[in-house]
Design an enzyme around this catalytic site. Structure first.
Site, PDB file in Angstrom:
ATOM      1  N   ALA A   1     -53.205  40.896  37.755  1.00  0.00           N
ATOM      2  CA  ALA A   1     -53.519  39.971  38.605  1.00  0.00           C
ATOM      3  C   ALA A   1     -55.101  39.921  38.815  1.00  0.00           C
ATOM      4  CB  ALA A   1     -53.070  40.656  40.126  1.00  0.00           C
TER       5      ALA A   1
ATOM      6  N   PRO B   1     -59.064  38.923  38.729  1.00  0.00           N
ATOM      7  CA  PRO B   1     -59.711  38.871  40.022  1.00  0.00           C
ATOM      8  C   PRO B   1     -58.814  38.193  41.325  1.00  0.00           C
ATOM      9  CG  PRO B   1     -60.977  37.006  38.840  1.00  0.00           C
ATOM     10  CD  PRO B   1     -59.597  37.591  37.881  1.00  0.00           C
ATOM     11  N   GLY B   2     -57.446  37.494  40.623  1.00  0.00           N
ATOM     12  CA  GLY B   2     -56.562  37.087  41.799  1.00  0.00           C
ATOM     13  C   GLY B   2     -56.665  35.666  42.218  1.00  0.00           C
ATOM     14  N   SER B   3     -57.293  34.993  41.298  1.00  0.00           N
ATOM     15  CA  SER B   3     -56.966  33.446  41.186  1.00  0.00           C
ATOM     16  C   SER B   3     -55.584  32.860  41.575  1.00  0.00           C
ATOM     17  CB  SER B   3     -57.455  32.718  39.857  1.00  0.00           C
ATOM     18  OG  SER B   3     -58.705  33.342  39.149  1.00  0.00           O
ATOM     19  N   LYS B   4     -54.602  33.452  40.646  1.00  0.00           N
ATOM     20  CA  LYS B   4     -53.390  33.135  40.804  1.00  0.00           C
ATOM     21  C   LYS B   4     -52.680  33.909  41.794  1.00  0.00           C
ATOM     22  CE  LYS B   4     -53.348  32.052  36.020  1.00  0.00           C
ATOM     23  NZ  LYS B   4     -54.697  32.766  35.446  1.00  0.00           N
TER      24      LYS B   4
ATOM     25  N   ASP C   1     -53.390  45.592  39.009  1.00  0.00           N
ATOM     26  CA  ASP C   1     -54.484  45.580  37.834  1.00  0.00           C
ATOM     27  C   ASP C   1     -54.840  46.956  37.463  1.00  0.00           C
ATOM     28  OD1 ASP C   1     -55.942  42.826  36.598  1.00  0.00           O
ATOM     29  OD2 ASP C   1     -56.968  44.978  36.044  1.00  0.00           O
TER      30      ASP C   1
ATOM     31  N   ASP D   1     -49.787  37.393  33.312  1.00  0.00           N
ATOM     32  CA  ASP D   1     -50.934  36.737  32.646  1.00  0.00           C
ATOM     33  C   ASP D   1     -51.997  37.837  31.988  1.00  0.00           C
ATOM     34  OD1 ASP D   1     -52.628  34.206  32.686  1.00  0.00           O
ATOM     35  OD2 ASP D   1     -53.950  35.167  34.385  1.00  0.00           O
TER      36      ASP D   1
ATOM     37  N   CYS E   1     -54.850  32.204  28.191  1.00  0.00           N
ATOM     38  CA  CYS E   1     -55.888  31.358  28.085  1.00  0.00           C
ATOM     39  C   CYS E   1     -56.352  31.368  26.475  1.00  0.00           C
ATOM     40  CB  CYS E   1     -56.791  31.438  29.142  1.00  0.00           C
ATOM     41  SG  CYS E   1     -57.860  33.096  28.834  1.00  0.00           S
TER      42      CYS E   1
HETATM   43  C1  LIG Z   1     -56.301  37.291  32.163  1.00  0.00           C
HETATM   44  S1  LIG Z   1     -56.733  38.449  33.193  1.00  0.00           S
HETATM   45  C2  LIG Z   1     -56.098  38.247  34.586  1.00  0.00           C
HETATM   46  C3  LIG Z   1     -56.243  36.844  35.450  1.00  0.00           C
HETATM   47  C4  LIG Z   1     -55.494  36.784  36.689  1.00  0.00           C
HETATM   48  N1  LIG Z   1     -54.134  36.708  36.595  1.00  0.00           N
HETATM   49  C5  LIG Z   1     -56.316  35.828  37.571  1.00  0.00           C
HETATM   50  O1  LIG Z   1     -55.499  34.584  37.551  1.00  0.00           O
HETATM   51  O2  LIG Z   1     -57.212  36.079  38.332  1.00  0.00           O
HETATM   52  C6  LIG Z   1     -55.893  39.844  32.492  1.00  0.00           C
HETATM   53  C7  LIG Z   1     -55.928  41.068  33.300  1.00  0.00           C
HETATM   54  O3  LIG Z   1     -55.039  42.122  32.666  1.00  0.00           O
HETATM   55  C8  LIG Z   1     -55.644  43.257  33.198  1.00  0.00           C
HETATM   56  N2  LIG Z   1     -55.016  44.591  32.066  1.00  0.00           N
HETATM   57  C9  LIG Z   1     -55.619  44.995  31.267  1.00  0.00           C
HETATM   58  N3  LIG Z   1     -54.851  46.092  30.920  1.00  0.00           N
HETATM   59  C10 LIG Z   1     -53.779  45.872  31.257  1.00  0.00           C
HETATM   60  C11 LIG Z   1     -52.511  46.689  31.569  1.00  0.00           C
HETATM   61  N4  LIG Z   1     -52.294  47.810  30.606  1.00  0.00           N
HETATM   62  N5  LIG Z   1     -51.536  46.498  32.511  1.00  0.00           N
HETATM   63  C12 LIG Z   1     -52.013  45.486  33.492  1.00  0.00           C
HETATM   64  N6  LIG Z   1     -52.898  44.599  33.347  1.00  0.00           N
HETATM   65  C13 LIG Z   1     -53.843  44.977  32.418  1.00  0.00           C
HETATM   66  C14 LIG Z   1     -57.196  43.078  33.081  1.00  0.00           C
HETATM   67  O4  LIG Z   1     -57.990  44.063  33.753  1.00  0.00           O
HETATM   68  C15 LIG Z   1     -57.340  41.548  33.635  1.00  0.00           C
HETATM   69  O5  LIG Z   1     -57.755  41.557  34.736  1.00  0.00           O
END
Ligand SMILES: C[S@@+](CC[C@H](N)C(=O)[O-])C[C@H]1O[C@@H](n2cnc3c(N)ncnc32)[C@H](O)[C@@H]1O
Length: 442
Positions: A117, A119-122, A140, A185, A236
């Protein structure tokens, strides 16, 4: 500026986008992304948000296909430093990143999991779509990133969230068939972000390693979903190994089917049914791909899956902890909820239908938060007040949340000059007889 890309990457882009598409893609690398934002409907209507934004000197135009989404056309100073941003009236977010929640369509009262999740945009977008009701478990495992997530949830006034810090692959067992909707995501190679981050051109080689993590998270997400529930998988990146290949494997091994994703008025392409030596089922065309050289946003892949039947439950489920939540009539909080309601003249019965935790701070929750157990949670609900009173002292977030509904002990600033002098910490001239904490509103 046309970027020099290594032969291998050029070949990959040509296979994906065709020769012209590949060149067009390389043409936007490093050109910078326009600033886009979403009005946070938990705090302001679009009209109200624009009144303040325009007073601050910003101008914006609506984003196609995204309700409450806008593209800045004039930015006299960084939008992230504006008063509108501080107040949580808006969230700065890439236009394409606003689409996965629209594909998921979470509704008020539902249980939703945002598995990666920060930094929480979604998460903040979904909290608004759910009108601050129901519950989002926003997970996260990265501690630093999750502090931004918590901050953003407070700034936007989300009451309906609990933040956990778990590796996502554990959630399927902890929350087996619990959620109405799941957003996945996951981390990805981010090839779609090259407009703002040209360095992402080097990351596509990470696809193989990332696709293993994405697969583990996909399995966990499907397990956490109720039969009949909806899962949206988004990245992305343009890499089929991280997109269609992960979804195709889910279709092959789990009880899920693809549903159509379409966005009115946006240029998008169907998911791929083949790429180099890979082939994917025909229904993959129900997913969408967006490319950074064809619209204002990043490149994105979005697939919507529905779980068609139940699965075999795990032999053992980790326990987790219930939150110590009570209603507004409970002896530990009733004096505080009554004092707040009386002091600020809140509408009759305002706190009915919310739950509270009385810890160092008084936190407010939706009732659905009491239905689940949590492991390794941090931020939860909204910190409303410090219960040292009565009357309790509102936190900044509490003042922003309750201030919208208060009918007394509110100082309504009348014009921009008054607001400016308040922000400069100059003395405010107020009427006599005001007692206790006041909410300043503009
Ligand atoms: C693409 S970013 C998410 C962006 C977020 N959904 C938003 O819209 O703000 C992917 C996220 O996955 C987290 N992440 C890394 N390893 C992970 C794991 N094993 N399980 C869950 N999340 C993980 C990262 O810390 C990162 O914040």
């Amino acid at each position: 500026m046309m970027v020099q890309a290594p032969e291998e990457l050029r070949g990959l882009l040509t296979d994906l986008l065709g020769p012209e598409g590949g060149e067009a893609f390389l043409g936007v690398v490093g050109q910078g992304a326009p600033t886009a934002f979403r009005v946070n409907t938990l705090k302001a209507t679009d009209h109200r948000a624009f009144e303040l934004l325009e007073e601050e000197g910003f101008r914006a135009e609506p984003l196609r296909g995204v309700p409450h989404g806008y593209l800045l056309t004039e930015e006299p100073f960084p939008l992230g430093r504006s008063f509108s941003h501080f107040l949580g009236n808006l969230y700065i977010q890439d236009p394409s990143s606003m689409l996965p929640p629209l594909a998921l369509r979470p509704a008020p009262g539902e249980l939703v999991l945002d598995l990666a999740a920060a930094p929480g945009s979604k998460t903040t977008q979904m909290a608004a779509m759910m009108e601050n009701r129901g519950l989002i478990v926003a997970n996260d495992p990265k501690v630093r990133r999750s502090t931004f997530l918590s901050f953003n949830l407070m700034r936007t006034g989300a009451v309906n969230t609990v933040v956990t810090l778990l590796p996502g692959n554990r959630l399927g067992r902890l929350y087996f068939e619990t959620f109405d909707r799941v957003l996945l995501d996951p981390p990805c190679s981010a090839l779609g972000t090259v407009k703002a981050a040209p360095e992402a051109l080097r990351w596509w080689r990470r696809s193989e390693r990332l696709s293993r993590l994405q697969w583990d998270l996909m399995v966990s997400a499907i397990k956490a979903l109720k039969p009949g529930g909806v899962l949206v998988y988004s990245t992305c990146t343009l890499m089929p190994q991280e997109n269609e290949a992960v979804v195709a494997e889910a279709l092959r091994r789990y009880p899920v089917e693809l549903e159509e994703v379409r966005f009115e008025g946006l240029k998008a392409h169907p998911g791929l049914t083949s790429f180099q030596d890979l082939s994917f089922p025909q229904e993959m065309s129900r997913a969408v791909r967006l490319y950074p050289h064809e619209g204002p946003g990043e490149g994105f892949f979005i697939a919507r899956l529905r779980k068609t039947s139940g699965m075999k439950p795990p032999l053992e489920r980790p326990g987790g902890e219930r939150l110590p939540l009570v209603d507004s009539h409970h002896p530990s909080v009733k004096d505080f909820s009554k004092a707040l309601a009386d002091h600020f003249g809140l509408p009759e019965g305002f706190f009915e239908g919310f739950l509270f935790e009385r810890a160092k701070e008084l936190r407010i929750f939706t009732p659905e938060a009491a239905r689940l157990s949590y492991l390794n949670y941090t931020h939860r609900g909204l910190p409303l007040a410090r219960p040292e009173g009565p009357p309790p002292a509102l936190t900044t977030w509490g003042a922003q949340f309750l201030g919208l509904f208060a009918s007394q002990n509110v100082i309504d600033l009348q014009d921009p000059m008054e607001l400016l002098s308040y922000l400069r910490r100059e003395e405010l001239v107020v009427s006599d007889g005001l007692r206790g904490q006041q909410v300043i509103r503009y």
